[in-house]
Design an enzyme around this catalytic site. Sequence first.
Site, PDB file in Angstrom:
ATOM      1  N   CYS A  11       0.822  -1.218   0.000  1.00  0.00           N
ATOM      2  CA  CYS A  11       0.000   0.000   0.000  1.00  0.00           C
ATOM      3  C   CYS A  11       0.860   1.275   0.000  1.00  0.00           C
ATOM      4  O   CYS A  11       1.996   1.280   0.445  1.00  0.00           O
ATOM      5  CB  CYS A  11      -0.953   0.108   1.191  1.00  0.00           C
ATOM      6  SG  CYS A  11      -2.010  -1.314   1.369  1.00  0.00           S
ATOM      7  N   GLY A  37       0.589  -0.817  -4.802  1.00  0.00           N
ATOM      8  CA  GLY A  37      -0.693  -1.507  -4.656  1.00  0.00           C
ATOM      9  C   GLY A  37      -1.554  -1.288  -5.873  1.00  0.00           C
ATOM     10  O   GLY A  37      -1.696  -0.156  -6.331  1.00  0.00           O
ATOM     11  N   ASN A 112      -0.949   2.421   5.659  1.00  0.00           N
ATOM     12  CA  ASN A 112       0.022   1.562   4.991  1.00  0.00           C
ATOM     13  C   ASN A 112       0.726   0.752   6.070  1.00  0.00           C
ATOM     14  O   ASN A 112       1.280   1.323   7.002  1.00  0.00           O
ATOM     15  CB  ASN A 112       1.030   2.437   4.224  1.00  0.00           C
ATOM     16  CG  ASN A 112       2.259   1.684   3.759  1.00  0.00           C
ATOM     17  OD1 ASN A 112       3.343   2.237   3.690  1.00  0.00           O
ATOM     18  ND2 ASN A 112       2.117   0.420   3.450  1.00  0.00           N
ATOM     19  N   GLY A 113       0.687  -0.584   5.931  1.00  0.00           N
ATOM     20  CA  GLY A 113       1.380  -1.426   6.915  1.00  0.00           C
ATOM     21  C   GLY A 113       0.479  -2.524   7.417  1.00  0.00           C
ATOM     22  O   GLY A 113      -0.481  -2.907   6.745  1.00  0.00           O
ATOM     23  N   TYR A 252      13.716  -3.750  -3.113  1.00  0.00           N
ATOM     24  CA  TYR A 252      12.743  -4.083  -4.138  1.00  0.00           C
ATOM     25  C   TYR A 252      11.518  -3.167  -4.219  1.00  0.00           C
ATOM     26  O   TYR A 252      11.104  -2.784  -5.314  1.00  0.00           O
ATOM     27  CB  TYR A 252      12.288  -5.541  -3.914  1.00  0.00           C
ATOM     28  CG  TYR A 252      11.070  -5.965  -4.684  1.00  0.00           C
ATOM     29  CD1 TYR A 252      11.073  -5.975  -6.074  1.00  0.00           C
ATOM     30  CD2 TYR A 252       9.916  -6.353  -4.029  1.00  0.00           C
ATOM     31  CE1 TYR A 252       9.944  -6.356  -6.798  1.00  0.00           C
ATOM     32  CE2 TYR A 252       8.781  -6.745  -4.737  1.00  0.00           C
ATOM     33  CZ  TYR A 252       8.804  -6.742  -6.118  1.00  0.00           C
ATOM     34  OH  TYR A 252       7.695  -7.114  -6.816  1.00  0.00           O
ATOM     35  N   CYS A 447      12.718 -10.668   8.005  1.00  0.00           N
ATOM     36  CA  CYS A 447      12.416 -11.764   7.065  1.00  0.00           C
ATOM     37  C   CYS A 447      13.674 -12.540   6.695  1.00  0.00           C
ATOM     38  O   CYS A 447      13.592 -13.641   6.162  1.00  0.00           O
ATOM     39  CB  CYS A 447      11.677 -11.251   5.835  1.00  0.00           C
ATOM     40  SG  CYS A 447      12.442  -9.837   5.081  1.00  0.00           S
TER      41      CYS A 447
HETATM   42  S1  SF4 Z   1      10.202  -8.437   7.803  1.00  0.00           S
HETATM   43 FE1  SF4 Z   1      11.276  -8.019   5.847  1.00  0.00          FE
HETATM   44  S2  SF4 Z   1       9.701  -7.334   4.426  1.00  0.00           S
HETATM   45 FE2  SF4 Z   1       8.844  -7.210   6.492  1.00  0.00          FE
HETATM   46  S3  SF4 Z   1       9.245  -5.120   7.183  1.00  0.00           S
HETATM   47 FE3  SF4 Z   1      10.963  -6.332   7.905  1.00  0.00          FE
HETATM   48  S4  SF4 Z   1      12.483  -6.213   6.256  1.00  0.00           S
HETATM   49 FE4  SF4 Z   1      10.540  -5.509   5.401  1.00  0.00          FE
END
Ligand code: SF4
Length: 472
Positions: A11, A37, A112-113, A252, A447
């Site tokens: 978003c 989005g 957003n989030g 990205y 992540c």
């Molecule tokens: S977990 Fe990864 S994709 Fe999600 S906010 Fe943190 S860095 Fe960004």
Amino acid sequence: MYDIRGLNEECGVFGIWNHPDAAELTYMALHSLQHRGQEGAGIVCSNGENIFGARGMGLLPEAISQIQLDSLTGYTNAIGHVRYATTGASELSNVQPFIFKHSKGDLGLAHNGNLTNARQIRLALEDGGSIFQTSSDSEVLGHLLLKARSMNEQANLKAALNMIKGAFAFLVLRKNSLSAALDNQGVRPLMLGMIDGAYCIASETCAFNTIGASYIRDIRPGEVLTFTNEGIDEDNYSQYRDSKLCSMEYVYFARPDSEFNRQSVYNVRKALGEQLAKEMNIEADVVIGVPDSSLQAAMGFSQYSGIPNEQGLLKSRYVGRTFITPNQEMRERAVRMKHAPIRDVIEGRRVIVIDDSIVRGTTSKYIVKALRNAGAKEVHMGISSPPLKHPCYYGIDVSTHAELIAAYQSVDDIRAEIDVDSLSYLSVEGMHDVYRRHGSHGECDACFTGDYPVEIVDYLLPEEKEKKTKGV
Ligand code: SF4
């Protein structure tokens, strides 16, 4: 349904206060944020007396017609939203900005989030009689604001912001004010700008470039700004902490012409490619990037390694996000439609192909196959981010380990699966090194590492929740 790309943005928001062309500028700004989005879009305006809006499903021109946009002419204050669904179904009722009609005063809300305790709060609110209109986590803030007993709107907003957890950039439009708030770790981006003496707020500075606004600064973690006809009130609802901006914004999500923390995404992305080249050390004849988001990393890789950079893959401009049935042949066709190899660049050469990430591995596999079919002698793949091993609970649409190939396969297994001669990922340290060189304070890397900077209440295992309740 099956999305062949894997990672999707989460978003984009835009807001503007006290400009005669508020709706038109919001529309143009949302156009530049469309990459964040594509499922729906909306604009909500106020003029000191009324709050009124238009929203719809699909890309901006499908979501908001010229007639609807014309109906917003004359309103001087506006917020807008482009949506990619990370929570809540993909349907019109979940398209933002939401409008809340209430005797205490109507309000528009764009988010957003992703809130990580929305379910918990929603259950408590429903127990208290609140009725939710959507399945979106964002609606929770609106209900908290309407439940507040104090007549002081600013105090109510700060109290509500302190109750929610997660990654969020919220815009709240009332008849006489516009407020913008960022989560207290600054995971999602939010920028302050100005055009013709009017303040504006956007998820990315590319929106400012588009409308001709100047970029003033990044909104700080835990900050809440309120614009009225008297000016701007800069306040905090939470103690300031260093920003934990999402690493994937640089890798990205963001447009390369955007800036975070006054650092150009273009330059950071190139530096990620340079760092990958330092770590990868493979001999080849040509380096190519997967368009569009990996082109800068491929450029940086080439500059460091001295291997020529060419355009080896052509991306169709006319293929949007591709949803297809999980049928191998059709998936392959869809990737072929999206990324076509340029035979003259590939044939008989040792190729390094740079991509920003591997989610399920589906796209990578087909790109490699296409390069081999185009006559590549060797195919080496370099990824300008570390392996994606953990779900994101902060607004990116990868929410289970099962969706991430690196969560359950080793790098060598992935290499075999996607059929490349070698596969290299950027290291976590290398990625942070690049960010440090560009003025970072320590981006979120959950992540990649599983180290979540913001509590993920709704997603804890039952036994962990119980421990928390008991205060263990
Ligand atoms: S977990 Fe990864 S994709 Fe999600 S906010 Fe943190 S860095 Fe960004």
